[in-house]
Design an enzyme around this catalytic site. Sequence first.
Site, short mmCIF file in Angstrom:
data_model
loop_
_atom_site.label_atom_id
_atom_site.label_comp_id
_atom_site.label_asym_id
_atom_site.label_seq_id
_atom_site.Cartn_x
_atom_site.Cartn_y
_atom_site.Cartn_z
N ASP A 8 0.88 -1.17 0.00
CA ASP A 8 0.00 0.00 0.00
C ASP A 8 0.92 1.23 0.00
OD1 ASP A 8 0.90 0.38 2.61
OD2 ASP A 8 -1.10 0.42 3.53
N CYS A 65 3.12 -3.00 4.05
CA CYS A 65 2.29 -1.84 4.39
C CYS A 65 3.08 -1.03 5.40
CB CYS A 65 0.90 -2.25 4.89
SG CYS A 65 0.87 -3.17 6.45
N THR A 67 3.02 -1.08 8.73
CA THR A 67 3.50 -1.90 9.85
C THR A 67 3.77 -3.36 9.46
OG1 THR A 67 1.24 -2.49 10.39
CG2 THR A 67 2.16 -0.55 11.53
N HIS A 98 9.73 -23.96 9.12
CA HIS A 98 8.72 -24.61 9.97
C HIS A 98 7.29 -24.36 9.53
CE1 HIS A 98 11.44 -25.31 13.74
NE2 HIS A 98 11.98 -25.76 12.61
N HIS A 133 6.76 -30.81 10.72
CA HIS A 133 6.19 -29.49 10.41
C HIS A 133 5.09 -29.61 9.36
CE1 HIS A 133 9.28 -27.94 12.93
NE2 HIS A 133 10.21 -28.50 12.17
C1 RB5 Z 1 -1.85 3.04 6.35
O1 RB5 Z 1 -1.82 4.30 6.95
C2 RB5 Z 1 -1.53 1.98 7.39
O2 RB5 Z 1 -2.60 1.82 8.25
C3 RB5 Z 1 -1.19 0.68 6.70
O3 RB5 Z 1 -0.09 0.87 5.87
C4 RB5 Z 1 -0.81 -0.48 7.59
O4 RB5 Z 1 0.19 -0.13 8.49
C5 RB5 Z 1 -1.90 -1.21 8.21
O5 RB5 Z 1 -1.72 -2.20 8.94
#
Ligand code: RB5
Length: 147
Positions: A8, A65, A67, A98, A133
């Site tokens: 994203d 993304c 996080t 695993h 596994h």
């Molecule tokens: C986008 O702002 C953010 O929420 C997305 O990139 C991600 O971290 C969601 O888990």
Amino acid sequence: MSIAIASDHGGFELKQAIIKYFDKNEISYTDLGTYSTESVDYPDIAISCAEAVARGEYEKGIIICGTGIGVCIAANKVKGIRAAQCHDTFSARMSRLHNDANILTMGGRVIGSGLAIEIVKAWLASDFEGERHQRRVNKISQYESNR
Ligand code: RB5
């Protein structure tokens, strides 16, 4: 090996850094987007990449993304997908050995490109160990099929 990569807007810059590494090292991949820093919804990106992997169009997927959490949650809703969020090389390796992870997720706002590329290298170079596994992974697949 066929690899799909997607992100994203929060993971866009890190995706581009990994693509630069792939290009430099002649590693083939398909970039499923997003293609700019314009805001998009991570579930759309994650589910579309995960479905392509689940259909067998790609052997592995890398989804980024902000996080690495949202795309991991979304990708794991797709049947046949075992997505692992990894921000260290040990977890990346173990997710293959695993868990037979077929998608790697990372957070572009969590780690730098140097570490992310080492994680990608470790993940792509590691093979599933099978045996006990396999039995455990089969239990996940069985649960998924019986839902
Ligand atoms: C986008 O702002 C953010 O929420 C997305 O990139 C991600 O971290 C969601 O888990």
